[in-house]
Design a protein around this motif. Sequence first.
Motif, PDB file in Angstrom:
ATOM      1  N   ASP A 149      30.092  47.063  44.111  1.00 36.50           N
ATOM      2  CA  ASP A 149      30.686  45.966  43.342  1.00 36.50           C
ATOM      3  C   ASP A 149      29.678  44.817  43.402  1.00 36.50           C
ATOM      4  N   GLU A 151      34.796  38.047  42.584  1.00 40.49           N
ATOM      5  CA  GLU A 151      34.945  37.502  41.234  1.00 40.49           C
ATOM      6  C   GLU A 151      35.838  38.426  40.429  1.00 40.49           C
ATOM      7  N   ASP A 152      36.670  37.825  39.589  1.00 42.93           N
ATOM      8  CA  ASP A 152      37.548  38.650  38.771  1.00 42.93           C
ATOM      9  C   ASP A 152      37.243  38.382  37.303  1.00 42.93           C
ATOM     10  N   THR A 153      35.996  38.638  36.918  1.00 46.96           N
ATOM     11  CA  THR A 153      35.572  38.386  35.546  1.00 46.96           C
ATOM     12  C   THR A 153      35.865  39.608  34.681  1.00 46.96           C
ATOM     13  N   GLN A 154      35.761  39.419  33.373  1.00 47.54           N
ATOM     14  CA  GLN A 154      36.096  40.494  32.447  1.00 47.54           C
ATOM     15  C   GLN A 154      35.164  41.700  32.582  1.00 47.54           C
ATOM     16  N   LYS A 162      33.737  42.628  35.234  1.00 51.35           N
ATOM     17  CA  LYS A 162      33.684  43.112  36.612  1.00 51.35           C
ATOM     18  C   LYS A 162      33.893  44.616  36.637  1.00 51.35           C
TER      19      LYS A 162
END
Length: 181
Positions: free
Chosen positions: A68, A73-76, A78
């Motif tokens: 990862d 981070e919880d970005t699109q 990801k």
Amino acid sequence: MLCLTPMAILTIHTAPDPVLKQKALPVPAVDDRVRQLLDDMLETMYAAKGIGLAAPQVGISERVLVIDLNPGEDTQDKKIYKIINPEITWVSDEDSRYEEGCLSVPTHYADVVRPASVKVKYLDETGAVQELSAEGLLATCIQHEIDHLDGILFIDHISALKRNIILRKLLKTRQNLESAD
Ligand code: NI
């Protein structure tokens, strides 16, 4: 509501632990045991603030790894990679150089040259065949993790002189920790 086994943080083995030099065995079947291992490895990697982890680093000599590149981070875009029995099917002629580190070689870093892009075929956590084209940091990371499955550390890509200095320091740190117990 699914009843899930809680995730566990596993112990990370550091060089010169012999498990890190073994060639890991392919996973015979992608089952709940392997899925639990993948989840535990992710948990362990996040806790240690890494971006990749291979099963031999937690003392399990099997061809399993997780990546990862954007932990926390919880970005699109990801993407969490859970990779079983990977095979590199293509490498670019072009190389790239990255300063690499490793949770099994703590506090040491060195420039490593590897192919800049690779294609990798693998099984995902459902047992389905996937193929991935990687470039940039992902290409470096996936090659670093696949190396772990073959008993190779990033310090095996640098000069013997630099490698031995790092290994001696790691051994000394471990001996100091053990004598402090
Ligand atoms: Ni590593």
